[in-house]
Design an enzyme around this catalytic site. Structure first.
Site, PDB file in Angstrom:
ATOM      1  N   ASP A   1       0.859  -1.166   0.106  1.00  0.00           N
ATOM      2  CA  ASP A   1       0.117   0.067  -0.074  1.00  0.00           C
ATOM      3  C   ASP A   1       0.955   1.239  -0.031  1.00  0.00           C
ATOM      4  O   ASP A   1       1.660   1.579   0.942  1.00  0.00           O
ATOM      5  CB  ASP A   1      -0.774  -0.115   1.171  1.00  0.00           C
ATOM      6  CG  ASP A   1      -1.661   1.102   1.500  1.00  0.00           C
ATOM      7  OD1 ASP A   1      -1.927   1.987   0.544  1.00  0.00           O
ATOM      8  OD2 ASP A   1      -2.565   1.267   2.557  1.00  0.00           O
TER       9      ASP A   1
ATOM     10  N   HIS B   1      -3.954   4.210   6.839  1.00  0.00           N
ATOM     11  CA  HIS B   1      -3.121   3.862   5.945  1.00  0.00           C
ATOM     12  C   HIS B   1      -1.610   4.225   6.573  1.00  0.00           C
ATOM     13  O   HIS B   1      -1.470   5.250   7.283  1.00  0.00           O
ATOM     14  CB  HIS B   1      -2.745   4.794   4.666  1.00  0.00           C
ATOM     15  CG  HIS B   1      -4.036   4.328   3.655  1.00  0.00           C
ATOM     16  ND1 HIS B   1      -4.038   3.416   3.013  1.00  0.00           N
ATOM     17  CD2 HIS B   1      -5.103   4.961   3.600  1.00  0.00           C
ATOM     18  CE1 HIS B   1      -5.535   3.147   2.394  1.00  0.00           C
ATOM     19  NE2 HIS B   1      -6.063   4.410   2.931  1.00  0.00           N
TER      20      HIS B   1
END
Lengths: 552, 552
Positions: free
Chosen positions: B193, B366
């Site tokens: 990610d 994130h």
């Protein structure tokens, strides 16, 4: 005039960002502070600019004594040509601001008929009952000023856009001493910049950016390309200084950057050692490691020099591996997508890209909360009106003011068109004046209204479908199958799904039973409704359906 | 199969945010990770959704073995209905993800024919030559997972969306122990990610938000209204916990929030003590100081509950002085204007508003840079492909990986459609496959193309002008003055400037000399060019001009 109230009327810039304009009125005299423009928001489709509403000024033109401009940014001076086309009065500003508006008024062929005055800080300007003094402030353009406006009820301080920078690049501090004198005297009303009233702490000094740029330049092996605002002369100075330090040459590109650099050098606002700034020829003959390019395009403007570089179609500069591109600016809200598209494309071309998220290469031009508190402490105003900002900025700024001493109830959150009246006893809201958005679209000023914007929004979503129906003059029946034309609706070129053919049947059926005595308006409405419903059922889209009936 | 390469093919989500989809292929077997959708960007006018391009899958449908979904967010599962309409294969996901896609597939009437499997972490799924294991990750939705995909060449780790949160709310840590085992074994390829690869340091824990919300709630005298993402169940849990602690009742509003809260309670992902969550009647009978409202609308969505409150037209909730509104979310890029418009309107109605710029009431889902380094350290992959992010995120993530140990040249910045081939010796780029934007607009999938978007952009800027010309069948001359119809162009209702009348003359003149033998296409082009030029000269606008010639 006993009991005459002082009236403070924001026409633009309160509850929105941009097109700043404030009216200050006492008896038969009225002055205007700033005449800015706003760039259109997303939903103002096709609009080029938004300017302040001059209705109240039109109604009170006889009182108008002067315009005062705080600094040369578009959101403070950009609507001046539209203003001067309608109103005659002297315009006062600082030296660089004057230089910038002369360029603008010349473009609009208004320069010769305009009465422009340069006012140095400390000098007094009489405008009707008002006496106005400019004082220097630190901001992201040289020669930015605030105003001390003396009125029969006491002095008003208007900060314009400002921050407190103790180590500014162009040596222009915000003049706290002058403000403290006004504070000692007793400040009636403070109008202060709210743009960064949400931001905790202090805005960093311009000096930090200079150091960061120099470090990047010293460490870069290849060409360095710096994009920033054309009006941010101090940033350009920092790049030139760093280049001179590193023995690099500077090439300037982008129309507004070239113009502003030339103007700033001519007026003495930008100092470059001989031979540092070079033309195209010398640029081509300079090795990459000895070159810096200063360019426009830090906001991702589609036709700007940086965007052309990022797209690989700049005339003189081809981005290559080894280039370091520095975006010395933050994206203005609304520009993020365009800015980051450029960043992505520059990376794709192999450049190293430094931008606000990964490096400290820009500082804001507006005061943060601790600076706003210092301003309050120095002036201790009786009344306070936060200016410049969206509604939430004004609210948090008003609360900040009350938290550091403005008497409860004396901080007024106004928005465009609100009238604040102040007399010997008190201040109060006193109704509203007209303060609409006035849209400039091409040559038209104010002829684009909400209906037109709604139509554009409708057209942008699902396109347009035009139906042309021929009706027999005698029978009132369809003379032949109708024609249907579409744009932006769906790919119907080959009409694989037969949607147009079936649409023609729908139109024909909608008229079954019509006769000549039916009104055309009625026929059009019937066709429109039937076809719109059919198209929605088929596609779940709602194109704008236009019907034209031709009698043959 | 000796020398068969492993192929890794991102179809969506690399070089853009959203519509994540990755193909992993070896010999005759192919699996898909995630089938997400993207919300349209600004210039995709009228488009509802953007989904991945299934062309390559169509061409290789016989190889398709399974789909694996990392978590239940729309950008990872939203295009599944479009996928399952075309392709038959088992779908594997975690428990909550399965619950969410069942709701979605049911709406699309695809549930009965779909083969859905819940896979607990640690269990192995065989899909052709691949053996796939889910491992838990911390993210902003419960039951988020990454994948360990065993291939004949070694294990691939795909993180999905993740962060490292040492004190998560739902007790789901990213399973670093399992990852370290794969690292010890030898990780062939890491896909990780990149969304926050620009962000220095660590992403703060969800726990901080819980503490902040509780502090606000304890100190608020009136009603508290919290807006957040409907899928952010852990945030809802935090609000419920704080409410229970303060003795407040919780009222839930907004369709997707109501649905998700119900589903999460049913599946055991949300724990509320008896009587804390109340209906409308009990809400009305609860004093403001004992009430919390949880609502949708944190992104300023036009029809959401919070936007309706901000506009003063919510059915049950009227904002009043004393209310504290908390926006427990950051605006997703592109939504800023809508979010801050709500903030401004809530302030106008007298509420106290806490939002990301003035309070710490949201954390990201994130990993930031230091977390990404830990991931690299634990896995020490031979090859690295940054996933999820715009191009610049991928570039900075690839550099980060190389800076902490990925061998130089082994980090590949791919974008949608790029093919990466890995064999025993090396990894290399191996051409491209189709990976276009596929637009969903109403019922149409893929029928809106670039031409239609260009037409919509044109229409949105200056509107449309339709000219209808009647030509005499015999002479080829104008039979009567043409008709001109406009929408979104200018306010011509009263035609004060006579622009339409003069436009009709321009049309007539453009046909002077035409005869019956002139082609209609030619006549139309002549009219269009002449009128477009006239309108531009008069207004500096370029409406779309459509010409219809009717022969009578």
């Amino acid at each position: 005039m006993p009991n005459t109230p002082l009236r403070v009327i924001p026409i633009g810039g309160l509850g929105e960002i941009g097109r700043n304009m404030m009216i200050i009125e006492y008896g038969d005299d009225l002055i205007v502070v700033d005449v800015g423009l706003m760039f259109p928001e997303e939903e103002m489709l096709g609009v080029d600019l938004v300017i302040p509403d001059f209705t109240y000024l039109r109604e009170n033109a006889a009182k108008l004594r002067a315009v005062f401009l705080t600094h040369g940014h578009e959101d403070h001076v950009g609507a001046l040509p539209y203003f001067l086309r309608e109103f005659k009065c002297p315009v006062y500003s600082s030296r660089l601001t004057d230089g910038l508006i002369r360029v603008k008024l010349n473009e609009h062929r208004l320069l010769n008929e305009s009465e422009l005055h340069v006012v140095p800080p400390g000098e007094l300007v009489q405008a009707g009952v008002f006496e106005v003094e400019f004082f220097p402030v630190a901001h992201s353009i040289p020669d930015a000023c605030g105003l001390i406006i003396r009125t029969p009820l006491g002095p008003i301080v208007h900060t314009g856009d400002f921050k407190l920078d103790h180590t500014p690049v162009m040596d222009q501090h915000t003049d706290l001493i002058r403000l403290a004198q006004v504070g000692a005297e007793g400040c009636l009303l403070l109008l202060a910049d709210s743009t960064y009233a949400e931001q905790e702490g202090y805005t960093p000094s311009e000096q930090l950016v200079g150091e960061a740029l120099r470090n990047i330049m010293v460490n870069a092996n290849g060409r360095m390309i710096v994009a920033t605002f054309a009006s941010l002369i101090s940033r350009v100075q920092q790049v030139v200084d760093a280049a001179a330090f590193c023995g690099r040459k500077v090439f300037v590109t982008g129309r507004s950057m070239i113009d502003n650099v030339a103007m700033a050098r001519q007026l003495g606002y930008l100092n470059a050692p001989d031979g540092v700034i070079v033309g195209v020829e010398e640029m081509r003959n300079t090795p990459s490691s000895k070159l810096v390019v200063i360019t426009t395009g830090s906001q991702g403007e589609p036709t700007s020099a940086l965007t052309r570089m990022a797209n690989g179609d700049h005339r003189h500069i081809t981005i290559q591996e080894g280039d370091t591109v520095v975006l010395s600016a933050s994206p203005i809200p609304g520009n993020e997508q365009a800015v980051y598209r450029n960043v992505d494309n520059l990376f794709r071309l192999g450049a190293e890209v430094l931008y606000n998220r990964v490096a400290n290469i820009h500082v804001r031009g507006h005061a943060s909360r601790e600076e706003l508190k210092i301003l309050q402490g120095v002036l201790q105003p009786e009344y306070f009106v936060p200016v410049h900002g969206e509604y939430r900025h004004l609210v948090v700024h008003a609360r900040l003011a009350e938290s550091v001493g403005v008497p409860k109830g004396n901080a007024f959150v106004l928005t465009d068109g609100d009238v604040l009246e102040i007399d010997e006893e008190e201040a109060r809201r006193a109704g509203r004046v007209s303060a609409s958005y006035v849209y400039v679209d091409g040559l038209g000023i104010g002829d684009v209204d909400q209906q037109i914007l709604r139509d554009r929004a409708h057209l942008s979503t699902d396109g347009v479908v035009v139906v042309i129906v021929s009706v027999d003059r005698q029978t009132g029946r369809l003379d032949r199958p109708c024609e249907i034309l579409t744009r932006g609706f769906a790919d119907v070129e080959d009409d694989f799904s037969g949607i147009l053919d079936r649409g023609k049947d729908v139109v024909a059926n909608s008229l079954a039973g019509a006769d000549h005595y039916a009104e055309f308006g009625d026929i059009n409405a019937r066709i429109r409704d039937a076809l719109a419903k059919f198209l929605y059922d088929e596609t779940r889209r709602r194109p704008m359906v236009l019907t034209v009936t031709v009698e043959v």
